[in-house]
Write an enzyme that holds these catalytic residues in place. Sequence first.
Site, PDB file in Angstrom:
ATOM      1  N   ASP A   1      68.699  -8.099  -1.942  1.00  0.00           N
ATOM      2  CA  ASP A   1      67.456  -7.478  -1.467  1.00  0.00           C
ATOM      3  C   ASP A   1      66.437  -7.462  -2.596  1.00  0.00           C
ATOM      4  O   ASP A   1      66.124  -6.417  -3.159  1.00  0.00           O
ATOM      5  CB  ASP A   1      67.740  -6.062  -0.957  1.00  0.00           C
ATOM      6  CG  ASP A   1      66.484  -5.438  -0.351  1.00  0.00           C
ATOM      7  OD1 ASP A   1      65.598  -6.205   0.082  1.00  0.00           O
ATOM      8  OD2 ASP A   1      66.385  -4.205  -0.332  1.00  0.00           O
TER       9      ASP A   1
ATOM     10  N   GLU B   1      63.840 -13.543   3.016  1.00  0.00           N
ATOM     11  CA  GLU B   1      62.487 -13.641   3.572  1.00  0.00           C
ATOM     12  C   GLU B   1      62.478 -12.973   4.955  1.00  0.00           C
ATOM     13  O   GLU B   1      63.529 -12.600   5.492  1.00  0.00           O
ATOM     14  CB  GLU B   1      62.029 -15.106   3.666  1.00  0.00           C
ATOM     15  CG  GLU B   1      60.542 -15.219   3.915  1.00  0.00           C
ATOM     16  CD  GLU B   1      59.885 -16.488   3.380  1.00  0.00           C
ATOM     17  OE1 GLU B   1      60.557 -17.298   2.704  1.00  0.00           O
ATOM     18  OE2 GLU B   1      58.679 -16.662   3.630  1.00  0.00           O
TER      19      GLU B   1
HETATM   20  O1  9MR Z   1      63.752 -20.972   8.277  1.00  0.00           O
HETATM   21  C1  9MR Z   1      63.608 -22.166   7.539  1.00  0.00           C
HETATM   22  C2  9MR Z   1      64.970 -22.689   7.178  1.00  0.00           C
HETATM   23  O2  9MR Z   1      65.689 -23.043   8.338  1.00  0.00           O
HETATM   24  C3  9MR Z   1      64.830 -23.889   6.238  1.00  0.00           C
HETATM   25  O3  9MR Z   1      66.101 -24.264   5.796  1.00  0.00           O
HETATM   26  C4  9MR Z   1      63.948 -23.510   5.057  1.00  0.00           C
HETATM   27  C5  9MR Z   1      63.727 -24.667   4.066  1.00  0.00           C
HETATM   28  O4  9MR Z   1      63.037 -25.701   4.637  1.00  0.00           O
HETATM   29  O5  9MR Z   1      62.693 -23.077   5.507  1.00  0.00           O
HETATM   30  C6  9MR Z   1      62.773 -21.918   6.313  1.00  0.00           C
HETATM   31  O6  9MR Z   1      61.507 -21.593   6.736  1.00  0.00           O
HETATM   32  C7  9MR Z   1      60.600 -21.114   5.784  1.00  0.00           C
HETATM   33  C8  9MR Z   1      59.407 -22.048   5.822  1.00  0.00           C
HETATM   34  O7  9MR Z   1      59.770 -23.271   5.290  1.00  0.00           O
HETATM   35  C9  9MR Z   1      58.191 -21.485   5.119  1.00  0.00           C
HETATM   36  N1  9MR Z   1      57.901 -20.150   5.573  1.00  0.00           N
HETATM   37  C10 9MR Z   1      59.014 -19.252   5.401  1.00  0.00           C
HETATM   38  C11 9MR Z   1      60.196 -19.714   6.213  1.00  0.00           C
HETATM   39  C12 9MR Z   1      61.357 -18.724   6.129  1.00  0.00           C
HETATM   40  O8  9MR Z   1      61.987 -18.699   4.905  1.00  0.00           O
END
Ligand code: 9MR
Length: 882
Positions: free
Chosen positions: A739, A748
């Site tokens: 966290d 995130e």
């Molecule tokens: O949720 C997304 C995850 O499945 C992917 O593995 C990752 C890397 O490409 O990206 C995550 O999405 C993020 C996005 O790329 C940018 N905004 C934040 C998203 C959540 O972490």
Amino acid sequence: MRHLPHTPPPARRRSRLVGTAVMGALIAGLVAAPSGAAEPPDARAAEGPEQIVNGDFSAGTAPWWWTANSPAAVTDGELCADIPAGTSDPWDAIIGQDGVDLLAGEGYELSFTAHASVPVAIRTSVQMAVEPYTSEHLSTDRITTEPQTFTHTFTAKADNDAAQLGFQAGGHDRAYTLCLDDVSLTGGTEAPPHQPDTGSPVRVNQVGYLTEGPKGGTFVTEATQPLPWTLNAPDGSPAATGTTKVFGQDPTSRQHVHTFDFSRVTRTGEGYTVTIAGKTSEPFAIGDDLYARLRTDALAYFYHNRSGIEIDAGLVGEKYARPAGHLGKAPNQGDGDVPCQPGVCDYRLDVRGGWYDAGDHGKYVVNGGISVAQVMATYERTLTAGNADGAPLGDGRLRVPERGNGTPDILDEAAWQLDFLMKMQVPAGKTLAGMVHHKIHDAEWTGLPLLPHQDPMKRELHPPSTAATLNLAATGAQCARLFRPYDAAFADRCLTAATTAWRAALAHPAVYARADDNVGGGAYEDADVTDEFYWAAAELFVTTGQDDYRRHLLDSPLHGDAGTVFPRGGVWWGGTAGLGALSLATVDNGLTDAQLAQVRAMVTTGADRYAEDARTAAYGVPYAPEDNHYVWGSNSGVLNNMVVLGVAHDLTGNTKYRDALLGGLDYLLGRNPLNQSYVTGYGERDSRNQHHRHWAHQLDPSLPNPAPGSVAGGPNADIQDPVAQDKLKGCAPAMCYIDDIGSWATNEITINWNAPLAWVASFVDDLGGSGTTDPDPAACRVGYASDRWNGGFTSRVTVTNTGTEAISPWKLTWAFADDQRVTDHWGSRITQTGREVTAHPASWNGTIPPGGSVAFGFNGTSGGGAADPTAFALNGAPCTGG
Ligand code: 9MR
């Protein structure tokens, strides 16, 4: 469609660090003396543990920092910085890393590869990051245009767990580019493995269990024999006893655990605990009405993260209010007139509005689409499932500024995003007309914290993609059928956008977003759109009944393939077919009985698998990805599997699906290897430092933590960010979580994770039978009465504090249903913007004591009707009216 190995995560600059690092390094440069004679090499150093995080830049730029005059980025796997001309000293331009661990008397080997656009000498230092900036190593390294590897050894003179490595590159007449790679500092001792504070080994749902639902927990212990457990009633007396079941080694956590079950206890109350072998769990409740607030909080997440609109204190409270972002007011460059990336298109689009994706300010059609689909599905379930109650999602019930407009609030929230998705469509007459731009975001990554209205970065449209186009086709179709009774013009607009998108996708079925398009925003790359075609065809078929969509569905290789449509790891933005199957299985449509049975069998087959996974899991969670490989956003895998279980329960009434769904809820709210509630504001040990640019309290105490009801991404065995890499090395998959605001790969928050949370909270709240109670008995009651005459009215309002704590100050908000205008007022200062009215205290009645009331009144004019409002918010929380 599968969870592919993740691309390197986005590089994120930490602007705050740039500032502090400059100062420290400046002074350091002044006092640092050359190290003189080389220290004797220490053979052990080269074999020692690595002290540099992300030295090969495979995880982007973090945690590296640079002085503001030398912008750096990862190019071809190296970190390259543009060093300006004309600085006077080496330390005027630095690239560095902090937090390096040194132990007195230990030998270290520093090595790196470097080249520059012109031959230059730079200084390389390892030193204290704070006064007196004593240096442990300082060398002058002659960098050439060809990459060369430099190796230095030294012995540390003092312990320092926060030393600084710096490449001091200033003091040159000419500007040049310096590139670094494979930076390594080995030696010393292994940092002790991160020991998460997991609190009590007795793990429970820290919010509570439904009265008639299953009630399970997990106990971490090496004991190999069953142990007695006691359920303690709120008054401390034993309410039930039993013995644990030895589960053994849990492969997801590598913990040895027992499980226990007190489902038979149905006496409601707050403050229960479970004690085993002298250890006591966090407290929890047993009751029916435990999740009403989670439903509205999970949905409020979307309003909080709206782009292009002021976030109103009257709805969310002062703490969370903020100015509108990305409307073009400096320093924002605005989303009103956005160009494409160079060479991508020759037009500009007005793409204001929509929701920010996550901790970043990007707005992505792939991902934004599934999120709004699940928000709409939360509403649509109330039209199709027997026990689902639409009232808590209705007009005047949620925190949206459109309250009182006659449309269910949850649809108002969805409309905000749908409108944005439609703006992303390539206009008629342009190349790829009807396709949809994949995303719009900052040209480069910005630092944390950063409020949306303060983002100075250029915004760009990225190329259209088939996946984005099908996201609009699917959600536009769903929009058309749900908005029809409330706003026929909007429904028509949605359907036109959807059918145009569908045709464009058929004409361009393989235009894929690139995996390396991840600077300034996430890539959301997806090179298999069979699932998006299935989802879009399903939604279009449900809405229109047209045969070409039916044929597309039935011809799809996915039709009937439960294992692919509902993968163990869950439906996700790259695997969306399940969303289509769930709509087909639940919303009236023109499939034959046999075809419908086939779709429903996919849902129950998927749900059977998830229920079995939950039944055999140490922590009762319906999520068992292949090889126990928890991925980025694993909590959304849990939630999306819970949605499928919920639909299976709606379809069959089989309680095994309900129980597995509730097992997922228990897991998310604390019954897990870390004893962590992943939802902010819920449970004793909740996540509250999620990666987010404006809910960045951890970095700036004047900013708030994430709003209650924000679900963290959760354990991610790939730990792609530097904080996770530093702290979680070697973690068991279900424990790869921290966290910390810097851990974007585990912590995130995003719209596509909160959307299934909203669906699930709604389902559970309905299950608890509390669907018709107010989501927030926010300790207040409003009395509102009016006298009317031709053209005017007088209203009298009382606000009563029904709680046990004083409310101070107070602010009551409501929306008029028609054209009423307040002209004068007494007992309160009243302001009105359009239909939105806010009543503020007068100088003498700013506090409402427990049980006490304040009263005020006002006169107004009205052209026609003067309907009394029924929905009120006191300091942003819904208040019972009447
Ligand atoms: O949720 C997304 C995850 O499945 C992917 O593995 C990752 C890397 O490409 O990206 C995550 O999405 C993020 C996005 O790329 C940018 N905004 C934040 C998203 C959540 O972490």
